[in-house]
Design a protein around this motif. Structure first.
Motif, PDB file in Angstrom:
ATOM      1  N   GLN A 244      -7.323  -0.661  -0.217  1.00  0.00           N
ATOM      2  CA  GLN A 244      -5.905  -0.276  -0.451  1.00  0.00           C
ATOM      3  C   GLN A 244      -5.029  -0.632  -1.382  1.00  0.00           C
ATOM      4  O   GLN A 244      -4.952  -1.884  -1.697  1.00  0.00           O
ATOM      5  N   ASP A 245      -4.490   0.182  -2.310  1.00  0.00           N
ATOM      6  CA  ASP A 245      -3.564  -0.296  -3.255  1.00  0.00           C
ATOM      7  C   ASP A 245      -2.167  -0.323  -3.011  1.00  0.00           C
ATOM      8  O   ASP A 245      -1.555   0.724  -2.149  1.00  0.00           O
ATOM      9  N   HIS A 246      -1.187  -1.216  -3.138  1.00  0.00           N
ATOM     10  CA  HIS A 246      -0.133  -1.394  -2.440  1.00  0.00           C
ATOM     11  C   HIS A 246       0.970  -0.436  -3.077  1.00  0.00           C
ATOM     12  O   HIS A 246       1.790   0.042  -2.130  1.00  0.00           O
ATOM     13  N   GLU A 247       0.758  -0.140  -4.145  1.00  0.00           N
ATOM     14  CA  GLU A 247       1.915   0.862  -4.810  1.00  0.00           C
ATOM     15  C   GLU A 247       1.492   2.048  -4.144  1.00  0.00           C
ATOM     16  O   GLU A 247       2.295   2.987  -4.037  1.00  0.00           O
ATOM     17  N   ALA A 248       0.295   2.544  -4.240  1.00  0.00           N
ATOM     18  CA  ALA A 248      -0.276   3.875  -3.686  1.00  0.00           C
ATOM     19  C   ALA A 248       0.261   3.938  -2.313  1.00  0.00           C
ATOM     20  O   ALA A 248       0.688   5.007  -1.820  1.00  0.00           O
ATOM     21  N   LEU A 249       0.030   3.082  -1.430  1.00  0.00           N
ATOM     22  CA  LEU A 249       0.600   2.821  -0.086  1.00  0.00           C
ATOM     23  C   LEU A 249       2.204   3.216   0.237  1.00  0.00           C
ATOM     24  O   LEU A 249       2.562   3.908   0.874  1.00  0.00           O
ATOM     25  N   ALA A 250       2.749   2.499  -0.580  1.00  0.00           N
ATOM     26  CA  ALA A 250       4.334   2.532  -0.873  1.00  0.00           C
ATOM     27  C   ALA A 250       4.726   3.907  -0.958  1.00  0.00           C
ATOM     28  O   ALA A 250       5.422   4.491  -0.394  1.00  0.00           O
ATOM     29  N   ALA A 251       3.952   4.499  -1.866  1.00  0.00           N
ATOM     30  CA  ALA A 251       4.136   6.097  -2.127  1.00  0.00           C
ATOM     31  C   ALA A 251       3.727   6.977  -1.025  1.00  0.00           C
ATOM     32  O   ALA A 251       4.597   7.806  -0.840  1.00  0.00           O
ATOM     33  N   ASP A 252       2.719   6.438  -0.281  1.00  0.00           N
ATOM     34  CA  ASP A 252       2.513   7.567   1.009  1.00  0.00           C
ATOM     35  C   ASP A 252       3.582   7.297   1.765  1.00  0.00           C
ATOM     36  O   ASP A 252       3.863   8.370   2.589  1.00  0.00           O
ATOM     37  N   PHE A 253       4.027   6.123   2.233  1.00  0.00           N
ATOM     38  CA  PHE A 253       4.977   6.003   3.334  1.00  0.00           C
ATOM     39  C   PHE A 253       6.264   6.782   2.519  1.00  0.00           C
ATOM     40  O   PHE A 253       6.876   7.339   3.418  1.00  0.00           O
ATOM     41  N   GLN A 254       6.585   6.637   1.189  1.00  0.00           N
ATOM     42  CA  GLN A 254       7.885   7.543   0.755  1.00  0.00           C
ATOM     43  C   GLN A 254       7.564   9.017   0.972  1.00  0.00           C
ATOM     44  O   GLN A 254       8.637   9.627   1.470  1.00  0.00           O
ATOM     45  N   ARG A 255       6.452   9.455   0.625  1.00  0.00           N
ATOM     46  CA  ARG A 255       6.138  10.806   1.178  1.00  0.00           C
ATOM     47  C   ARG A 255       6.512  11.199   2.611  1.00  0.00           C
ATOM     48  O   ARG A 255       6.883  12.271   2.884  1.00  0.00           O
ATOM     49  N   LEU A 256       6.053  10.386   3.456  1.00  0.00           N
ATOM     50  CA  LEU A 256       5.993  10.720   4.801  1.00  0.00           C
ATOM     51  C   LEU A 256       7.205  10.530   5.738  1.00  0.00           C
ATOM     52  O   LEU A 256       7.564  11.369   6.431  1.00  0.00           O
ATOM     53  N   LEU A 257       8.170   9.567   5.183  1.00  0.00           N
ATOM     54  CA  LEU A 257       9.511   9.222   5.958  1.00  0.00           C
ATOM     55  C   LEU A 257      10.782   9.771   5.136  1.00  0.00           C
ATOM     56  O   LEU A 257      10.676  10.165   3.911  1.00  0.00           O
ATOM     57  N   GLU A 258      11.649   9.916   5.902  1.00  0.00           N
ATOM     58  CA  GLU A 258      12.794  10.452   5.381  1.00  0.00           C
ATOM     59  C   GLU A 258      13.817   9.521   4.787  1.00  0.00           C
ATOM     60  O   GLU A 258      14.457   9.666   3.943  1.00  0.00           O
ATOM     61  N   SER A 259      13.454   8.363   5.290  1.00  0.00           N
ATOM     62  CA  SER A 259      14.249   7.158   4.713  1.00  0.00           C
ATOM     63  C   SER A 259      13.790   6.723   3.357  1.00  0.00           C
ATOM     64  O   SER A 259      12.768   7.150   2.951  1.00  0.00           O
ATOM     65  N   GLU A 260      14.715   6.092   2.727  1.00  0.00           N
ATOM     66  CA  GLU A 260      14.342   5.733   1.291  1.00  0.00           C
ATOM     67  C   GLU A 260      13.405   4.414   1.685  1.00  0.00           C
ATOM     68  O   GLU A 260      13.685   3.209   2.334  1.00  0.00           O
ATOM     69  N   VAL A 261      12.274   4.368   0.758  1.00  0.00           N
ATOM     70  CA  VAL A 261      11.442   3.173   1.080  1.00  0.00           C
ATOM     71  C   VAL A 261      11.294   2.297  -0.432  1.00  0.00           C
ATOM     72  O   VAL A 261      11.145   2.871  -1.324  1.00  0.00           O
ATOM     73  N   ALA A 262      11.631   1.122  -0.119  1.00  0.00           N
ATOM     74  CA  ALA A 262      11.608   0.240  -1.330  1.00  0.00           C
ATOM     75  C   ALA A 262      10.777  -1.084  -0.912  1.00  0.00           C
ATOM     76  O   ALA A 262      10.451  -1.498   0.222  1.00  0.00           O
TER      77      ALA A 262
END
Ligand SMILES: [Zn+2]
Length: 358
Positions: A244-262
């Motif tokens: 798993q790549d941490h940047e790619a995972l963060a992007a996955d979460f951002q696509r899935l969630l309504e909240s802002e992901v940092a």
């Protein structure tokens, strides 16, 4: 100095993260007395010996401990022997590994080696600050690495990383009585929808590490009981796998969630080594184990880049960061023999199967 005396000295010298100076002084002196040319940066120490120009293997463990937790019987900083068992802060995590690596180095330095053994004792492993990452480029090229942590001499060939995300759901604040009429968006409701999504997420199953879920670990939102909240913040803790790549995972979460992901923390990278690599085979051989295992906890391995590595050492991970932490003398002696065998086996395997030949 006997193995028991060495461990007693190490455990009797306090070294909570950031305050490793006195222990670094002690270990530096001990190693110098054995004839090693010790380098030092901050509270990190390293030295090497053996055949120049041959394969180079790093053995690393950490000098620091966590601060003592509640529940200790007696003074955590005073080593106490009961029979074959030494109790004291850091006895298990990871001064037993430090002692075992030192003992192995002393033993191996008496005979010719088919490669170069590089020993590094690092600082601030528990806090991830001025430690192994700050000296890595001074250690020179490495063909393999062993990270000394209490694994019961099980060979960890995969280690989870740590990704922490800070999520912020936004809405509009307003009077609760008017919210329905005005369509005021409630940030806590938005966060709740996202948290349900996080809880339902699935991640790839790793052959050594198994399955994993993301955990929401902290949440904060709302100012008054009668006001629609305009913000709600929550943290997600995900222990990641080697693929798993941490940047790619963060992007996955951002696509899935309504909240802002940092991204709040991503530096503890997941690690994995091919079980067929000589470093894994040499470690398994030395430990007399059939196959490698995975480890859910992070360590200095996270900072070793692409160097093929395993995590292994005497002691038990479940004793770490716990009151009345201990190590037994047979564990220490088995650990020293294990590290020495591992180094010899690794150089033998490298000689018969040099890198790039397979
Ligand atoms: Zn440790």
């Amino acid at each position: 100095m006997s193995p028991a005396e060495l461990l007693t000295l190490l455990v009797g010298t306090p070294s909570v993260s950031g305050e490793e100076g006195p222990l670094a002084d002690l270990v530096q002196d001990l190693a110098a007395t054995q004839g090693f040319e010790v380098h030092r940066q901050g509270h990190n120490l390293w030295f090497s010996f053996g055949k120049q120009g041959g394969p180079r293997l790093l053995l690393n463990s950490h000098l620091d401990t966590v601060p003592p937790c509640a529940g200790w019987e007696g003074d955590p900083f005073t080593p106490v022997w009961t029979g074959q068992r030494l109790q004291g802060l850091g006895a298990n995590d990871a001064k037993g590994c430090v002692a075992a690596i030192l003992l192995a180095a002393v033993e191996l330095s008496k005979h010719p080696l088919d490669g170069e053994m590089v020993v590094a004792f690092s600082a601030e492993e528990e806090t991830g600050g001025n430690g192994i990452a700050t000296i890595l480029d001074q250690l020179g090229p490495l063909d393999g690495a062993v990270v000394g942590e209490p694994t019961g001499l099980r060979i960890c060939a995969a280690q989870r990383g740590l990704l922490i995300l800070k999520c912020t759901a936004r809405g509009q604040s307003g009077h609760v009585a008017n919210a329905q009429m005005l369509g005021t968006e409630n940030a806590i409701h938005k966060a709740a929808r996202d948290i349900s999504r996080v809880a339902a997420m699935d991640f790839p199953i790793h052959p050594l590490l198994g399955s994993q879920k993301a955990q929401v670990t902290q949440i904060q939102g709302g100012l008054r009981r009668n006001q629609v909240p305009d913000a709600c913040e929550f943290f997600i803790d995900l222990r990641t796998g080697p693929e798993q790549d941490h940047e790619a995972l963060a992007a996955d979460f951002q696509r899935l969630l309504e909240s802002e992901v940092a991204v709040h923390s991503k530096r503890y990278l997941p690690k994995g080594t091919d079980p067929a690599h000589p470093i894994v085979r040499a470690a398994l051989q030395a430990a007399g184990k059939m196959g490698p295992v995975g480890s859910g906890t992070t360590s200095d391995w996270a900072f070793l880049g692409t160097i093929p590595a395993v995590k292994a050492g005497p002691g038990d991970t479940f004793r770490s960061h716990s009151p009345n932490e201990y190590l037994t003398l047979p564990e220490l002696e088995a650990g020293a023999a294990f590290y020495a065998d591992l180094v010899t086996s690794f150089f033998k395997l490298q000689a018969t199967n040099p890198p790039g030949a397979k």
